[in-house]
Write a protein that holds these residues in place. Structure first.
Motif, PDB file in Angstrom:
ATOM      1  N   UNK A 148      -0.955  13.667  13.518  1.00  0.00           N
ATOM      2  CA  UNK A 148       0.096  14.197  12.651  1.00  0.00           C
ATOM      3  C   UNK A 148       0.065  15.717  12.784  1.00  0.00           C
ATOM      4  N   UNK A 149       0.896  16.414  12.035  1.00  0.00           N
ATOM      5  CA  UNK A 149       0.911  17.880  12.088  1.00  0.00           C
ATOM      6  C   UNK A 149      -0.384  18.481  11.547  1.00  0.00           C
ATOM      7  N   UNK A 150      -1.125  17.734  10.745  1.00  0.00           N
ATOM      8  CA  UNK A 150      -2.306  18.311  10.099  1.00  0.00           C
ATOM      9  C   UNK A 150      -3.635  17.712  10.541  1.00  0.00           C
ATOM     10  N   UNK A 188       0.832  -1.174   0.000  1.00  0.00           N
ATOM     11  CA  UNK A 188       0.000   0.000   0.000  1.00  0.00           C
ATOM     12  C   UNK A 188       0.883   1.245   0.000  1.00  0.00           C
ATOM     13  N   UNK A 189       0.564   2.206  -0.822  1.00  0.00           N
ATOM     14  CA  UNK A 189       1.323   3.446  -0.923  1.00  0.00           C
ATOM     15  C   UNK A 189       0.805   4.443   0.099  1.00  0.00           C
ATOM     16  N   UNK A 190       1.711   5.006   0.877  1.00  0.00           N
ATOM     17  CA  UNK A 190       1.348   6.013   1.876  1.00  0.00           C
ATOM     18  C   UNK A 190       1.125   7.351   1.177  1.00  0.00           C
ATOM     19  N   UNK A 191      -0.058   7.923   1.329  1.00  0.00           N
ATOM     20  CA  UNK A 191      -0.385   9.189   0.671  1.00  0.00           C
ATOM     21  C   UNK A 191      -0.290  10.386   1.609  1.00  0.00           C
ATOM     22  N   UNK A 192      -0.084  10.141   2.869  1.00  0.00           N
ATOM     23  CA  UNK A 192      -0.059  11.238   3.825  1.00  0.00           C
ATOM     24  C   UNK A 192       1.223  12.052   3.695  1.00  0.00           C
ATOM     25  N   UNK A 193       1.080  13.357   3.869  1.00  0.00           N
ATOM     26  CA  UNK A 193       2.225  14.256   3.785  1.00  0.00           C
ATOM     27  C   UNK A 193       3.071  14.179   5.063  1.00  0.00           C
ATOM     28  N   UNK A 194       2.401  13.999   6.209  1.00  0.00           N
ATOM     29  CA  UNK A 194       3.100  13.959   7.493  1.00  0.00           C
ATOM     30  C   UNK A 194       2.884  12.606   8.170  1.00  0.00           C
ATOM     31  N   UNK A 195       3.884  12.168   8.902  1.00  0.00           N
ATOM     32  CA  UNK A 195       3.840  10.891   9.608  1.00  0.00           C
ATOM     33  C   UNK A 195       2.787  10.933  10.711  1.00  0.00           C
ATOM     34  N   UNK A 196       2.087   9.816  10.882  1.00  0.00           N
ATOM     35  CA  UNK A 196       1.132   9.647  11.988  1.00  0.00           C
ATOM     36  C   UNK A 196       1.862   8.989  13.152  1.00  0.00           C
ATOM     37  N   UNK A 197       1.568   9.477  14.369  1.00  0.00           N
ATOM     38  CA  UNK A 197       2.165   8.935  15.582  1.00  0.00           C
ATOM     39  C   UNK A 197       1.067   8.368  16.475  1.00  0.00           C
ATOM     40  N   UNK A 247      -4.898  25.883  13.787  1.00  0.00           N
ATOM     41  CA  UNK A 247      -4.004  25.494  14.891  1.00  0.00           C
ATOM     42  C   UNK A 247      -2.647  26.133  14.615  1.00  0.00           C
ATOM     43  N   UNK A 248      -2.000  26.599  15.673  1.00  0.00           N
ATOM     44  CA  UNK A 248      -0.667  27.164  15.519  1.00  0.00           C
ATOM     45  C   UNK A 248       0.342  26.073  15.177  1.00  0.00           C
ATOM     46  N   UNK A 249       1.344  26.426  14.378  1.00  0.00           N
ATOM     47  CA  UNK A 249       2.355  25.444  13.981  1.00  0.00           C
ATOM     48  C   UNK A 249       3.092  24.906  15.202  1.00  0.00           C
ATOM     49  N   UNK A 250       3.371  25.766  16.188  1.00  0.00           N
ATOM     50  CA  UNK A 250       4.036  25.288  17.409  1.00  0.00           C
ATOM     51  C   UNK A 250       3.096  24.400  18.225  1.00  0.00           C
ATOM     52  N   UNK A 251       1.798  24.671  18.173  1.00  0.00           N
ATOM     53  CA  UNK A 251       0.829  23.829  18.877  1.00  0.00           C
ATOM     54  C   UNK A 251       0.758  22.439  18.238  1.00  0.00           C
ATOM     55  N   UNK A 252       0.771  22.379  16.912  1.00  0.00           N
ATOM     56  CA  UNK A 252       0.739  21.071  16.258  1.00  0.00           C
ATOM     57  C   UNK A 252       2.035  20.305  16.530  1.00  0.00           C
ATOM     58  N   UNK A 253       3.135  21.027  16.681  1.00  0.00           N
ATOM     59  CA  UNK A 253       4.410  20.364  17.021  1.00  0.00           C
ATOM     60  C   UNK A 253       4.328  19.735  18.411  1.00  0.00           C
ATOM     61  N   UNK A 254       3.616  20.386  19.347  1.00  0.00           N
ATOM     62  CA  UNK A 254       3.454  19.835  20.687  1.00  0.00           C
ATOM     63  C   UNK A 254       2.687  18.514  20.651  1.00  0.00           C
ATOM     64  N   UNK A 255       1.761  18.388  19.703  1.00  0.00           N
ATOM     65  CA  UNK A 255       0.974  17.164  19.614  1.00  0.00           C
ATOM     66  C   UNK A 255       1.795  15.966  19.169  1.00  0.00           C
ATOM     67  N   UNK A 256       2.766  16.178  18.300  1.00  0.00           N
ATOM     68  CA  UNK A 256       3.510  15.051  17.752  1.00  0.00           C
ATOM     69  C   UNK A 256       4.818  14.745  18.490  1.00  0.00           C
ATOM     70  N   UNK A 257       5.249  15.659  19.381  1.00  0.00           N
ATOM     71  CA  UNK A 257       6.452  15.317  20.146  1.00  0.00           C
ATOM     72  C   UNK A 257       6.052  14.676  21.462  1.00  0.00           C
ATOM     73  N   UNK A 258       6.965  14.001  22.116  1.00  0.00           N
ATOM     74  CA  UNK A 258       6.667  13.201  23.304  1.00  0.00           C
ATOM     75  C   UNK A 258       6.494  13.965  24.599  1.00  0.00           C
ATOM     76  N   UNK A 259       6.782  15.248  24.624  1.00  0.00           N
ATOM     77  CA  UNK A 259       6.726  16.008  25.872  1.00  0.00           C
ATOM     78  C   UNK A 259       5.299  16.502  26.137  1.00  0.00           C
TER      79      UNK A 259
END
Length: 109
Positions: free
Chosen positions: A37-39, A1-10, A96-108
């Motif tokens: 993901x970021x989006x 299956x080809x992954x079509x997503x632009x950003x990785x899902x966590x 959503x703010x770009x820094x806010x979306x970054x908070x969602x995908x990082x472990x902290x």
């Protein structure tokens, strides 16, 4: 299956409270974020959400964390093939703010 997503899902387990923006009588409901993901993210919830519903979101990474606020749109919704009565929905962030979306995908928290 080809992954079509632009950003990785966590894979995650976040609490989210959401409400329909366009329905003034809408109450806040609870769901679980299953992956992010970021989006956008995938929700696990007790009732089906209609496609294209605009949502106000408050996402909690942990019990003691401050909520991450965002707006999103339901892109898809379906019944879970794994758990009777459970529903899934795909949410695309519309605000959503770009820094806010970054908070969602990082472990902290």
């Amino acid at each position: 299956m080809i992954e079509r997503r632009k950003y990785t899902r966590y894979p995650v387990h976040y609490d989210v409270y959401y409400r329909n923006i366009k329905d003034s009588s809408s109450k806040k409901n609870h769901a679980i974020v299953e992956n992010v993901s970021r989006t956008g993210f995938k929700l696990r919830l007790p009732k089906l959400l209609q496609k294209n519903t605009d949502l106000e979101l408050n996402i909690y990474k942990s019990i003691d964390s401050k909520p991450i606020s965002a707006h999103g749109k339901v892109i898809w919704g379906k019944e879970s093939p794994l758990v009777y009565g459970e529903k899934w929905a795909g949410i695309y962030f519309t605000k959503i703010g770009w820094t806010e979306s970054a908070k969602l995908v990082n472990g902290k928290a």
